[in-house]
Design a protein around this motif. Structure first.
Motif, PDB file in Angstrom:
ATOM      1  N   ARG A  38       8.542  10.438 -22.264  1.00 59.73           N
ATOM      2  CA  ARG A  38       9.757  10.444 -21.444  1.00 59.73           C
ATOM      3  C   ARG A  38      10.330  11.852 -21.326  1.00 59.73           C
ATOM      4  NH1 ARG A  38      10.495   5.494 -24.371  1.00 59.73           N
ATOM      5  NH2 ARG A  38      10.483   3.712 -22.948  1.00 59.73           N
ATOM      6  N   ARG A  39      10.097  12.654 -22.350  1.00 58.84           N
ATOM      7  CA  ARG A  39      10.605  14.026 -22.346  1.00 58.84           C
ATOM      8  C   ARG A  39       9.726  14.874 -23.253  1.00 58.84           C
ATOM      9  NH1 ARG A  39      13.473  10.718 -25.348  1.00 58.84           N
ATOM     10  NH2 ARG A  39      14.675  10.081 -23.531  1.00 58.84           N
ATOM     11  N   LEU A  40       9.740  16.170 -23.017  1.00 63.54           N
ATOM     12  CA  LEU A  40       9.018  17.091 -23.889  1.00 63.54           C
ATOM     13  C   LEU A  40       9.885  17.424 -25.096  1.00 63.54           C
ATOM     14  CD1 LEU A  40       7.603  19.566 -21.210  1.00 63.54           C
ATOM     15  CD2 LEU A  40       6.366  17.722 -22.372  1.00 63.54           C
ATOM     16  N   PRO A  41       9.270  17.830 -26.204  1.00 62.80           N
ATOM     17  CA  PRO A  41      10.071  18.270 -27.357  1.00 62.80           C
ATOM     18  C   PRO A  41      11.012  19.406 -26.952  1.00 62.80           C
ATOM     19  CG  PRO A  41       7.780  17.978 -27.992  1.00 62.80           C
ATOM     20  CD  PRO A  41       7.820  17.841 -26.507  1.00 62.80           C
ATOM     21  N   ALA A  42      12.129  19.494 -27.633  1.00 64.47           N
ATOM     22  CA  ALA A  42      13.136  20.501 -27.303  1.00 64.47           C
ATOM     23  C   ALA A  42      12.523  21.894 -27.267  1.00 64.47           C
ATOM     24  CB  ALA A  42      14.264  20.451 -28.337  1.00 64.47           C
ATOM     25  N   GLY A  43      12.816  22.606 -26.192  1.00 63.59           N
ATOM     26  CA  GLY A  43      12.352  23.977 -26.056  1.00 63.59           C
ATOM     27  C   GLY A  43      10.964  24.128 -25.471  1.00 63.59           C
ATOM     28  N   ARG A  44      10.251  23.022 -25.251  1.00 61.95           N
ATOM     29  CA  ARG A  44       8.883  23.100 -24.743  1.00 61.95           C
ATOM     30  C   ARG A  44       8.865  22.963 -23.217  1.00 61.95           C
ATOM     31  NH1 ARG A  44       5.469  22.095 -29.253  1.00 61.95           N
ATOM     32  NH2 ARG A  44       6.551  23.126 -30.970  1.00 61.95           N
ATOM     33  N   ARG A  45       7.907  23.638 -22.603  1.00 61.38           N
ATOM     34  CA  ARG A  45       7.784  23.598 -21.143  1.00 61.38           C
ATOM     35  C   ARG A  45       6.538  22.855 -20.682  1.00 61.38           C
ATOM     36  NH1 ARG A  45      10.692  28.553 -18.503  1.00 61.38           N
ATOM     37  NH2 ARG A  45      12.029  29.274 -20.187  1.00 61.38           N
ATOM     38  N   TYR A  46       5.686  22.476 -21.619  1.00 58.81           N
ATOM     39  CA  TYR A  46       4.506  21.685 -21.285  1.00 58.81           C
ATOM     40  C   TYR A  46       4.007  20.997 -22.547  1.00 58.81           C
ATOM     41  CZ  TYR A  46       1.982  25.657 -23.331  1.00 58.81           C
ATOM     42  OH  TYR A  46       1.540  26.629 -24.180  1.00 58.81           O
ATOM     43  N   GLY A  47       3.248  19.946 -22.354  1.00 60.27           N
ATOM     44  CA  GLY A  47       2.525  19.309 -23.437  1.00 60.27           C
ATOM     45  C   GLY A  47       1.039  19.502 -23.218  1.00 60.27           C
ATOM     46  N   VAL A  48       0.247  19.275 -24.257  1.00 62.34           N
ATOM     47  CA  VAL A  48      -1.212  19.391 -24.173  1.00 62.34           C
ATOM     48  C   VAL A  48      -1.828  18.089 -24.646  1.00 62.34           C
ATOM     49  CG1 VAL A  48      -3.257  20.594 -25.019  1.00 62.34           C
ATOM     50  CG2 VAL A  48      -1.168  21.891 -24.549  1.00 62.34           C
ATOM     51  N   VAL A  49      -2.695  17.516 -23.836  1.00 58.32           N
ATOM     52  CA  VAL A  49      -3.385  16.291 -24.243  1.00 58.32           C
ATOM     53  C   VAL A  49      -4.440  16.654 -25.279  1.00 58.32           C
ATOM     54  CG1 VAL A  49      -4.796  14.344 -23.512  1.00 58.32           C
ATOM     55  CG2 VAL A  49      -3.012  15.228 -21.984  1.00 58.32           C
ATOM     56  N   GLY A  50      -4.294  16.111 -26.477  1.00 59.93           N
ATOM     57  CA  GLY A  50      -5.260  16.353 -27.542  1.00 59.93           C
ATOM     58  C   GLY A  50      -5.659  15.053 -28.214  1.00 59.93           C
ATOM     59  N   GLY A  51      -6.884  14.981 -28.688  1.00 59.32           N
ATOM     60  CA  GLY A  51      -7.343  13.832 -29.463  1.00 59.32           C
ATOM     61  C   GLY A  51      -8.080  12.773 -28.683  1.00 59.32           C
ATOM     62  N   THR A  52      -8.220  12.937 -27.366  1.00 63.42           N
ATOM     63  CA  THR A  52      -8.861  11.886 -26.570  1.00 63.42           C
ATOM     64  C   THR A  52     -10.283  11.621 -27.035  1.00 63.42           C
ATOM     65  OG1 THR A  52      -7.566  12.747 -24.711  1.00 63.42           O
ATOM     66  CG2 THR A  52      -9.204  11.070 -24.228  1.00 63.42           C
ATOM     67  N   GLY A  53     -11.022  12.682 -27.303  1.00 61.09           N
ATOM     68  CA  GLY A  53     -12.393  12.494 -27.752  1.00 61.09           C
ATOM     69  C   GLY A  53     -12.469  11.712 -29.049  1.00 61.09           C
ATOM     70  N   ARG A  54     -11.589  12.035 -29.994  1.00 62.29           N
ATOM     71  CA  ARG A  54     -11.547  11.284 -31.263  1.00 62.29           C
ATOM     72  C   ARG A  54     -11.182   9.835 -31.013  1.00 62.29           C
ATOM     73  NH1 ARG A  54      -8.744  11.667 -35.635  1.00 62.29           N
ATOM     74  NH2 ARG A  54      -6.748  12.299 -34.732  1.00 62.29           N
ATOM     75  N   LEU A  55     -10.212   9.622 -30.141  1.00 62.07           N
ATOM     76  CA  LEU A  55      -9.718   8.272 -29.890  1.00 62.07           C
ATOM     77  C   LEU A  55     -10.794   7.367 -29.306  1.00 62.07           C
ATOM     78  CD1 LEU A  55      -7.428   6.179 -29.649  1.00 62.07           C
ATOM     79  CD2 LEU A  55      -6.905   7.175 -27.408  1.00 62.07           C
ATOM     80  N   ILE A  56     -11.517   7.845 -28.323  1.00 60.74           N
ATOM     81  CA  ILE A  56     -12.533   7.003 -27.680  1.00 60.74           C
ATOM     82  C   ILE A  56     -13.620   6.620 -28.680  1.00 60.74           C
ATOM     83  CG2 ILE A  56     -14.241   6.886 -25.834  1.00 60.74           C
ATOM     84  CD1 ILE A  56     -11.259   6.782 -24.952  1.00 60.74           C
ATOM     85  N   GLU A  57     -13.982   7.533 -29.561  1.00 55.08           N
ATOM     86  CA  GLU A  57     -14.964   7.203 -30.597  1.00 55.08           C
ATOM     87  C   GLU A  57     -14.435   6.105 -31.523  1.00 55.08           C
ATOM     88  OE1 GLU A  57     -16.050  10.697 -32.685  1.00 55.08           O
ATOM     89  OE2 GLU A  57     -17.196  11.559 -31.009  1.00 55.08           O
ATOM     90  N   MET A  58     -13.151   6.164 -31.856  1.00 55.65           N
ATOM     91  CA  MET A  58     -12.574   5.162 -32.749  1.00 55.65           C
ATOM     92  C   MET A  58     -12.460   3.804 -32.065  1.00 55.65           C
ATOM     93  SD  MET A  58      -9.714   7.520 -34.665  1.00 55.65           S
ATOM     94  CE  MET A  58      -9.395   6.438 -36.054  1.00 55.65           C
ATOM     95  N   ILE A  59     -12.152   3.802 -30.786  1.00 51.86           N
ATOM     96  CA  ILE A  59     -12.086   2.532 -30.064  1.00 51.86           C
ATOM     97  C   ILE A  59     -13.473   1.909 -29.962  1.00 51.86           C
ATOM     98  CG2 ILE A  59     -11.654   1.508 -27.781  1.00 51.86           C
ATOM     99  CD1 ILE A  59      -9.263   3.414 -27.527  1.00 51.86           C
ATOM    100  N   ARG A  60     -14.481   2.724 -29.810  1.00 49.13           N
ATOM    101  CA  ARG A  60     -15.856   2.224 -29.789  1.00 49.13           C
ATOM    102  C   ARG A  60     -16.185   1.480 -31.075  1.00 49.13           C
ATOM    103  NH1 ARG A  60     -19.710   6.956 -30.450  1.00 49.13           N
ATOM    104  NH2 ARG A  60     -18.905   6.634 -32.572  1.00 49.13           N
ATOM    105  N   ASP A  61     -15.641   1.953 -32.195  1.00 56.74           N
ATOM    106  CA  ASP A  61     -15.925   1.346 -33.501  1.00 56.74           C
ATOM    107  C   ASP A  61     -14.845   0.367 -33.959  1.00 56.74           C
ATOM    108  OD1 ASP A  61     -18.184   2.978 -33.630  1.00 56.74           O
ATOM    109  OD2 ASP A  61     -17.094   4.602 -34.621  1.00 56.74           O
ATOM    110  N   PHE A  62     -13.938   0.005 -33.075  1.00 61.46           N
ATOM    111  CA  PHE A  62     -12.802  -0.838 -33.447  1.00 61.46           C
ATOM    112  C   PHE A  62     -13.273  -2.284 -33.588  1.00 61.46           C
ATOM    113  CE2 PHE A  62      -8.778  -3.012 -33.114  1.00 61.46           C
ATOM    114  CZ  PHE A  62      -7.844  -2.120 -33.619  1.00 61.46           C
ATOM    115  N   ARG A  63     -13.520  -2.704 -34.826  1.00 58.75           N
ATOM    116  CA  ARG A  63     -13.969  -4.059 -35.145  1.00 58.75           C
ATOM    117  C   ARG A  63     -13.266  -4.512 -36.424  1.00 58.75           C
ATOM    118  NH1 ARG A  63     -16.169  -2.569 -31.149  1.00 58.75           N
ATOM    119  NH2 ARG A  63     -18.340  -2.804 -30.487  1.00 58.75           N
TER     120      ARG A  63
END
Length: 428
Positions: A38-63
């Motif tokens: 909804r908002r960026l952390p105070a003082g920040r002008r952009y965010g960076v998407v990180g962790g997607t590669g890790r996440l998809i691997e974990m969803i693949r193994d989600f059992r």
């Protein structure tokens, strides 16, 4: 990977909802969930998407294995129908999202998860745990890389984080442009270059500083870094060059007024003939401290605590919200937490020169594409099957290009508006 399986990296209430939805017949309704801030952390002008590669691997193994199902039964977390459903769980839906290394802004739909309600809702905590942590670290690290102005950085925050978070943080920092990590597990898992030499303890172990330096040089050669601030820095530098000669690769300074000390150290090294010996500084550095050293003769920065804690913003503030049920937009209307219903598509708009000017988000529709628009979402999982993911090096390069594309004001460390404005086009 962690020895803890991903299925129980979740919140109790997700399985409560699955149990109730299975009982009342809504579990199989087709739904769309979106991840956004909804908002960026105070003082920040952009965010960076990180962790997607890790996440998809974990969803693949989600059992859920038998022991986990037994635990959920015994503790009353789920009833028998839900236990049986979880025993056969496999995500069969679709996941689309922004590329890892992409910049995001308030409202950016950085991940879209679609499928049945039950199979999507159990992923909420895992999705947010990974993306909130890695995105926070990547954003902080990206700001440090900008502040370093091309000088190298080494991530050295493992001792300030949970052991698994430390590995993820090293990956996120490398994504953002750090050159090295001190974390060997990150080096093994992700191919990140590692670096490290010795601590003050090694110097204190020996009878004197020269003996410690001689031991290190005998083992590693002159292409090493000697820590010179255990006692007196100036004398430490003299001892280092006396032992290793002017061919010593680098000295590291971990304390004191780094701006003044860096200048004095450079002058001393040069006077000793060690004109090519580099100066590495460390010690509670964040992006502001690094920026303050921009004019000083520093060749590399070591950053630890500030990196792994997101430099004051330890979470990216991402949420995972239901926005569509059976093709019908649903809207949360809570004060200060309202959502925009419907699945969204986003494009980044650019000038012909490549400078980003706007992010356009269209709920339940297709953007009116212009010549220099770039579609932001990509397929990660299709009908439960993961797509081929970009490599970490490719994601690292993508972030570098994204940072080049935003207006220079967006790279400032001072507080201000988001680097790129976001426009939400009303649904037709």
């Amino acid at each position: 990977m962690s020895t803890l399986r991903p299925a129980l990296l979740t919140d109790h209430y997700e399985l409560t909802m699955v149990s109730a939805a299975l009982r009342d017949g809504t579990a199989d309704r087709r739904c769309v969930f979106e991840v956004f801030s909804r908002r960026l952390p105070a003082g920040r002008r952009y965010g960076v998407v990180g962790g997607t590669g890790r996440l998809i691997e974990m969803i693949r193994d989600f059992r859920f294995d038998p022991a986990e199902i037994d635990f959920l039964r015994r503790t009353g977390v789920v009833d028998e129908p839900a236990a049986q459903w979880l025993a056969g769980y496999r995500f069969t839906g679709d996941i689309d999202g922004y590329a890892e290394g992409e910049l995001f802004f308030p409202g950016s739909p950085i991940l879209t998860v679609s499928g049945t309600f039950a199979e999507c809702v159990v992923l909420e905590t895992l999705v947010l745990s990974v993306l909130n942590h890695d995105s926070a670290v990547a954003a902080a690290a990206a700001r440090m890389v900008t502040a370093a102005r091309g000088r190298a950085l080494i991530e050295m925050g493992s001792r300030r984080a949970h052991e698994e978070a430390a590995v993820a943080a090293a990956r996120a920092a490398y994504l953002a442009g750090f050159r090295f990590t001190s974390n060997l597990a990150a080096g093994q898992r992700y191919g990140i270059p590692t670096a490290g030499t010795a601590a003050h303890a090694f110097t204190l172990l020996h009878d004197d500083e020269r003996a410690a330096f001689a031991s290190q040089v005998a083992t590693l050669g002159k292409d090493t870094t000697l820590l010179v601030d255990t006692y007196d820095i100036a004398q430490g530098i003299r001892n280092a060059i006396a032992v290793a000669g002017p061919e010593l690769r680098a000295v590291r300074i971990d304390s004191g007024d780094l701006a003044v000390i860096a200048q004095q150290s450079r002058e001393l090294l040069d006077s000793l003939g060690a004109t090519e010996t580099k100066i590495i500084v460390s010690g509670d550095l964040d992006e502001y401290a690094i920026a303050a050293l921009a004019a000083e003769p520093v060749d590399m920065y070591g950053a630890g605590t500030a990196v792994v804690t997101g430099s004051g913003a330890p979470t990216a503030g991402l949420v995972y919200k239901l926005v569509e049920v059976e093709g019908r937009p649903v809207v949360k209307r809570s004060e200060h937490k309202a959502t925009i219903g419907g699945r969204k598509v986003a494009v980044r708009r650019h000038k012909p020169t490549g400078t980003a000017t706007e992010e356009v988000i269209v709920p339940q529709g297709v953007p009116d594409r212009q010549p220099n628009d770039r579609l932001l979402q990509h397929s990660y999982v299709v009908s439960g099957e993961p797509e081929t993911l970009p490599t970490l090096e490719e994601s690292r390069d993508h972030l570098r290009q994204c940072l080049i594309s935003i207006p220079w004001e967006g790279l400032k460390l001072s507080a201000g508006d988001p680097a790129v404005p976001v426009t939400v086009v009303p649904a037709s």
